[in-house]
Design a protein around this motif. Structure first.
Motif, PDB file in Angstrom:
ATOM      1  N   ARG A   1       0.829  -1.270  -0.133  1.00  0.00           N
ATOM      2  CA  ARG A   1      -0.214   0.039   0.074  1.00  0.00           C
ATOM      3  C   ARG A   1       1.013   1.235  -0.005  1.00  0.00           C
ATOM      4  N   LYS A   2       2.008   1.238   0.794  1.00  0.00           N
ATOM      5  CA  LYS A   2       2.952   2.655   0.894  1.00  0.00           C
ATOM      6  C   LYS A   2       3.621   2.356  -0.509  1.00  0.00           C
ATOM      7  N   ASN A   3       3.858   1.543  -1.100  1.00  0.00           N
ATOM      8  CA  ASN A   3       4.827   1.527  -2.373  1.00  0.00           C
ATOM      9  C   ASN A   3       3.547   2.046  -3.257  1.00  0.00           C
ATOM     10  N   HIS A   4       2.607   1.758  -3.479  1.00  0.00           N
ATOM     11  CA  HIS A   4       1.395   2.097  -4.146  1.00  0.00           C
ATOM     12  C   HIS A   4       1.192   3.621  -4.281  1.00  0.00           C
ATOM     13  N   LEU A   5       1.214   3.961  -3.097  1.00  0.00           N
ATOM     14  CA  LEU A   5       1.320   5.464  -2.984  1.00  0.00           C
ATOM     15  C   LEU A   5       2.452   6.344  -3.428  1.00  0.00           C
ATOM     16  N   MET A   6       3.582   5.571  -3.072  1.00  0.00           N
ATOM     17  CA  MET A   6       4.873   6.211  -3.656  1.00  0.00           C
ATOM     18  C   MET A   6       4.820   6.231  -5.001  1.00  0.00           C
ATOM     19  N   ASN A   7       4.494   5.310  -5.794  1.00  0.00           N
ATOM     20  CA  ASN A   7       4.308   5.117  -7.156  1.00  0.00           C
ATOM     21  C   ASN A   7       3.270   6.233  -7.579  1.00  0.00           C
ATOM     22  N   TYR A   8       2.430   6.625  -6.862  1.00  0.00           N
ATOM     23  CA  TYR A   8       1.246   7.423  -7.345  1.00  0.00           C
ATOM     24  C   TYR A   8       1.835   8.710  -7.353  1.00  0.00           C
ATOM     25  N   LYS A   9       2.332   9.116  -6.357  1.00  0.00           N
ATOM     26  CA  LYS A   9       3.081  10.510  -6.173  1.00  0.00           C
ATOM     27  C   LYS A   9       4.111  10.659  -7.202  1.00  0.00           C
ATOM     28  N   ASN A  10       5.099   9.670  -7.571  1.00  0.00           N
ATOM     29  CA  ASN A  10       6.014   9.719  -8.523  1.00  0.00           C
ATOM     30  C   ASN A  10       5.334   9.876  -9.970  1.00  0.00           C
ATOM     31  N   ALA A  11       4.189   9.432 -10.259  1.00  0.00           N
ATOM     32  CA  ALA A  11       3.537   9.515 -11.751  1.00  0.00           C
ATOM     33  C   ALA A  11       2.837  11.075 -11.639  1.00  0.00           C
ATOM     34  N   LEU A  12       2.390  11.545 -10.564  1.00  0.00           N
ATOM     35  CA  LEU A  12       2.047  12.867 -10.471  1.00  0.00           C
ATOM     36  C   LEU A  12       3.251  13.860 -10.826  1.00  0.00           C
ATOM     37  N   MET A  13       4.305  13.443 -10.311  1.00  0.00           N
ATOM     38  CA  MET A  13       5.645  14.389 -10.419  1.00  0.00           C
ATOM     39  C   MET A  13       6.077  14.192 -11.789  1.00  0.00           C
ATOM     40  N   GLU A  14       5.742  12.957 -12.356  1.00  0.00           N
ATOM     41  CA  GLU A  14       6.285  12.905 -13.930  1.00  0.00           C
ATOM     42  C   GLU A  14       5.371  13.586 -14.930  1.00  0.00           C
ATOM     43  N   ASN A  15       4.024  13.674 -14.414  1.00  0.00           N
ATOM     44  CA  ASN A  15       3.278  14.507 -15.086  1.00  0.00           C
ATOM     45  C   ASN A  15       3.489  16.049 -14.868  1.00  0.00           C
ATOM     46  N   VAL A  16       3.684  16.529 -14.120  1.00  0.00           N
ATOM     47  CA  VAL A  16       4.324  17.765 -13.680  1.00  0.00           C
ATOM     48  C   VAL A  16       5.494  18.118 -14.607  1.00  0.00           C
ATOM     49  N   LYS A  17       6.586  17.258 -14.489  1.00  0.00           N
ATOM     50  CA  LYS A  17       7.748  17.283 -15.418  1.00  0.00           C
ATOM     51  C   LYS A  17       7.543  17.466 -16.846  1.00  0.00           C
ATOM     52  N   ASN A  18       6.591  16.483 -17.327  1.00  0.00           N
ATOM     53  CA  ASN A  18       6.525  16.334 -18.802  1.00  0.00           C
ATOM     54  C   ASN A  18       5.588  17.752 -19.320  1.00  0.00           C
ATOM     55  N   ASN A  19       4.654  17.936 -18.351  1.00  0.00           N
ATOM     56  CA  ASN A  19       3.836  19.226 -18.768  1.00  0.00           C
ATOM     57  C   ASN A  19       4.604  20.377 -18.799  1.00  0.00           C
ATOM     58  N   THR A  20       5.624  20.539 -17.676  1.00  0.00           N
ATOM     59  CA  THR A  20       6.195  21.854 -17.763  1.00  0.00           C
ATOM     60  C   THR A  20       7.451  21.811 -18.864  1.00  0.00           C
ATOM     61  N   ASN A  21       7.890  20.698 -19.258  1.00  0.00           N
ATOM     62  CA  ASN A  21       8.913  20.783 -20.223  1.00  0.00           C
ATOM     63  C   ASN A  21       8.271  21.125 -21.623  1.00  0.00           C
ATOM     64  N   VAL A  22       6.944  20.792 -21.837  1.00  0.00           N
ATOM     65  CA  VAL A  22       6.478  20.948 -22.933  1.00  0.00           C
ATOM     66  C   VAL A  22       6.088  22.717 -22.939  1.00  0.00           C
ATOM     67  N   LEU A  23       5.483  22.964 -21.848  1.00  0.00           N
ATOM     68  CA  LEU A  23       5.174  24.449 -21.823  1.00  0.00           C
ATOM     69  C   LEU A  23       6.369  25.256 -22.187  1.00  0.00           C
ATOM     70  N   VAL A  24       7.515  25.011 -21.295  1.00  0.00           N
ATOM     71  CA  VAL A  24       8.653  25.931 -21.512  1.00  0.00           C
ATOM     72  C   VAL A  24       9.254  25.606 -22.714  1.00  0.00           C
ATOM     73  N   ASP A  25       9.674  24.411 -23.177  1.00  0.00           N
ATOM     74  CA  ASP A  25      10.596  24.132 -24.140  1.00  0.00           C
ATOM     75  C   ASP A  25       9.910  24.252 -25.676  1.00  0.00           C
ATOM     76  N   GLU A  26       8.477  24.061 -25.779  1.00  0.00           N
ATOM     77  CA  GLU A  26       7.809  24.277 -27.101  1.00  0.00           C
ATOM     78  C   GLU A  26       6.942  25.412 -27.005  1.00  0.00           C
ATOM     79  N   ASP A  27       6.193  25.685 -25.839  1.00  0.00           N
ATOM     80  CA  ASP A  27       5.094  26.651 -26.334  1.00  0.00           C
ATOM     81  C   ASP A  27       5.844  27.960 -25.916  1.00  0.00           C
TER      82      ASP A  27
END
Length: 218
Positions: free
Chosen positions: A9-35
Motif C-alpha cells: 500500500r505504501k509503495n502504491h502511494l509512492m508510485n502514485y506520487k511519482n506518476a504525478l511528479m512525472e506529469n508535472v515534469k512532462n507538462n512543464t517541459n512542453v510548456l517551456v521548451d515548446e510553447d
C-alpha cells in the motif's frame, strides 16, 4: 501478511506520487521548451518578427538606411538571452508543484491529490514576474541601449530621434504586452491540461486500490 500488504500500500502511494511528479515534469517541459520557446525564438518569416519589422517600417517611412547587420545582431542577442532564462522557469514551476505533491498526505483510503486553479495563482505570479523582468532587462540591454549603432554618421538627427522614440514606445508597450499575453495563454492551457492529467492519475490510483485483491485484504 498485514505488514506485507501495508508495505505494498505504501509503495502504491509512492508510485502514485511519482506518476504525478512525472506529469508535472512532462507538462512543464512542453510548456517551456515548446510553447514559450516558440514565442522567444526567431520567427520562421522575417515579416513575423515584430521588432525588426517595426524598425524597418519606421526607417522606410523616414527615408533612413539602417545597419541591418547590427539590427539582426541585436535582436538575435536579445532572443538568445531570453531563451537562457527558460531553465529557471522550469525550475520554478516544477519545484513549486512537486512541493505540493510531496506535502500531500492521505486522510482516508479514498483520498487523492487535488490540483485546482487556485493552486497555480502563486506559482504563475512568480513565473510571470520572472518572465516580465527578464524581457524588460534584455530589451534595455540588447536593444534600447544600442540603438545608436543602427544609424549612419550622416543621418538626420531629427529623423534618428523620431525613429528611436517610436520604436522604443512600441517595444516597451505593444510588443511587451502582446508577448506577455501570449505567454499567459500558453501557461493557462498547460495548467488546464495538467489538472486533467492529475485527475487521470487519481482514477488509476483509486481503480488499482479498489480492485486489487491484495489491497482488499488490508
Amino acid at each position: 501478511m498485514n505488514d506485507t500488504v501495508a508495505e505494498l500500500r505504501k509503495n502504491h502511494l509512492m508510485n502514485y506520487k511519482n506518476a504525478l511528479m512525472e506529469n508535472v515534469k512532462n507538462n512543464t517541459n512542453v510548456l517551456v521548451d515548446e510553447d514559450i520557446m516558440s514565442l522567444l525564438k526567431k520567427p520562421p518569416l522575417d515579416s513575423m518578427d515584430l521588432i525588426k519589422t517595426k524598425f524597418l517600417d519606421m526607417a522606410k517611412k523616414n527615408k533612413v538606411i539602417l545597419n541591418t547587420e547590427n539590427l539582426n545582431g541585436m535582436i538575435i542577442q536579445y532572443r538568445d538571452d531570453l531563451i537562457k532564462v527558460c531553465p529557471k522557469l522550469k525550475e520554478i514551476r516544477i519545484n513549486s508543484l512537486n512541493s505540493k505533491i510531496e506535502e500531500f498526505k492521505l486522510n482516508d483510503d479514498l483520498d487523492v491529490f487535488k490540483l485546482a486553479k487556485k493552486d497555480f495563482i502563486v506559482i504563475n505570479k512568480e513565473l510571470k514576474k520572472a518572465i516580465k523582468e527578464h524581457i524588460k532587462k534584455y530589451i534595455d540591454e540588447d536593444i534600447i541601449n544600442k540603438l545608436d549603432c543602427l544609424f549612419l554618421d550622416d543621418v538626420d538627427i531629427e529623423k534618428k530621434e523620431k525613429i528611436i522614440l517610436e520604436v522604443s514606445k512600441f517595444i516597451n508597450s505593444s510588443y511587451q504586452k502582446q508577448l506577455l499575453e501570449n505567454i499567459d495563454f500558453k501557461i493557462l492551457v498547460k495548467d488546464t491540461i495538467l489538472m486533467n492529467g492529475v485527475k487521470e492519475q487519481n482514477e488509476r490510483y483509486l481503480f488499482t486500490l479498489n480492485n486489487s485483491r491484495i489491497f482488499s485484504d488490508l
